[in-house]
Write a protein that holds these residues in place. Sequence first.
Motif, PDB file in Angstrom:
ATOM      1  N   PHE A   1      39.428 -26.318  35.920  1.00 55.05           N
ATOM      2  CA  PHE A   1      40.230 -25.103  35.945  1.00 55.05           C
ATOM      3  C   PHE A   1      39.333 -23.892  36.151  1.00 55.05           C
ATOM      4  CE2 PHE A   1      42.564 -21.529  34.118  1.00 55.05           C
ATOM      5  CZ  PHE A   1      43.773 -21.655  34.777  1.00 55.05           C
TER       6      PHE A   1
ATOM      7  N   ARG B   1      39.651 -21.576  39.489  1.00 56.56           N
ATOM      8  CA  ARG B   1      40.075 -20.183  39.307  1.00 56.56           C
ATOM      9  C   ARG B   1      38.975 -19.193  39.698  1.00 56.56           C
ATOM     10  NH1 ARG B   1      41.731 -18.778  33.307  1.00 56.56           N
ATOM     11  NH2 ARG B   1      39.542 -19.381  33.098  1.00 56.56           N
TER      12      ARG B   1
ATOM     13  N   LYS C   1      49.891 -29.354  38.412  1.00 59.10           N
ATOM     14  CA  LYS C   1      50.142 -28.206  37.533  1.00 59.10           C
ATOM     15  C   LYS C   1      48.864 -27.395  37.344  1.00 59.10           C
ATOM     16  CE  LYS C   1      52.179 -26.826  33.122  1.00 59.10           C
ATOM     17  NZ  LYS C   1      51.183 -25.769  32.890  1.00 59.10           N
ATOM     18  N   LEU C   2      47.740 -28.090  37.170  1.00 61.30           N
ATOM     19  CA  LEU C   2      46.457 -27.402  37.017  1.00 61.30           C
ATOM     20  C   LEU C   2      46.158 -26.553  38.240  1.00 61.30           C
ATOM     21  CD1 LEU C   2      43.926 -27.440  34.986  1.00 61.30           C
ATOM     22  CD2 LEU C   2      42.910 -28.998  36.626  1.00 61.30           C
TER      23      LEU C   2
ATOM     24  N   SER D   1      48.351 -25.406  40.473  1.00 59.16           N
ATOM     25  CA  SER D   1      49.322 -24.317  40.559  1.00 59.16           C
ATOM     26  C   SER D   1      48.990 -23.203  39.579  1.00 59.16           C
ATOM     27  CB  SER D   1      50.731 -24.854  40.291  1.00 59.16           C
ATOM     28  OG  SER D   1      51.132 -25.767  41.298  1.00 59.16           O
ATOM     29  N   ASP D   2      48.604 -23.583  38.346  1.00 62.17           N
ATOM     30  CA  ASP D   2      48.257 -22.579  37.339  1.00 62.17           C
ATOM     31  C   ASP D   2      47.030 -21.780  37.758  1.00 62.17           C
ATOM     32  OD1 ASP D   2      50.360 -23.426  35.806  1.00 62.17           O
ATOM     33  OD2 ASP D   2      49.148 -24.569  34.375  1.00 62.17           O
TER      34      ASP D   2
ATOM     35  N   ASN E   1      56.507 -27.591  44.689  1.00 66.25           N
ATOM     36  CA  ASN E   1      55.305 -26.873  44.279  1.00 66.25           C
ATOM     37  C   ASN E   1      54.987 -25.763  45.277  1.00 66.25           C
ATOM     38  OD1 ASN E   1      53.626 -28.253  41.893  1.00 66.25           O
ATOM     39  ND2 ASN E   1      54.720 -29.862  43.007  1.00 66.25           N
TER      40      ASN E   1
END
Length: 226
Positions: A120, A124, A151-152, A154-155, A189
């Motif tokens: 993550f 990011r 999900k990771l 997308s977040d 997504n």
Amino acid sequence: MSGGLLDARDEGERAALIEEGRLLFCRPCDFYFAAQKLEQLPPSELPEVAFCGRSNVGKSSLVNALTGQTALARVSSTPGRTKQLNFFNLGGRLALVDMPGYGYAQAAKSVKEDWQGLMFDFLRGRPNLRRVVLLMDARIETKASDLAAMKLLSDAAVIFQIVLTKADDVKPGPLARRQEEVQGLIRKNTAAHPLLITTSSRSGDGMAELRAELAALAEPAAPPAG
């Protein structure tokens, strides 16, 4: 707009993109850095494309097939062996990042948590990360760890493109159903690239299309001298 195959207006433009991908991946591709912690990451200089997937999805085989090398990315009989981010320089125009596999059942909980934290932070915090290629096995159903990876991504607000692997091991009917299942996930997504690519490292199916997509993200080729 990626400039990739999805944006091609006709067969001539598509053929030109395929050729551009072939030429890029004919260039030397060399390992240049490995990092196990965020503070160890190299400077973000080239556009980067990262590859991630379950530990037994065939990620190393795909990277080797893409680059036409037999041992660029290590192929291990032990899933989950790669515990670091490995960086490869493709012709001075694109960096390929081999991410540790996820979803290995025998991995300790602390290892899985460390993976999520490092991934993550990497996703990011890399300004030059253009796309993540999320590999999924064409032979089996989507796993909970695949959904967690989506999900990771997308977040972290990272565009990811799903690529099915090992398609040569699937008959046409089941493969079509698997493709439709994954297309449904893509539609759900917003961070997912709309183009699904189906590949086989063994037969070479889909490799030209994937090379073309990645070439659209690379630094432009230098103009001919003179």
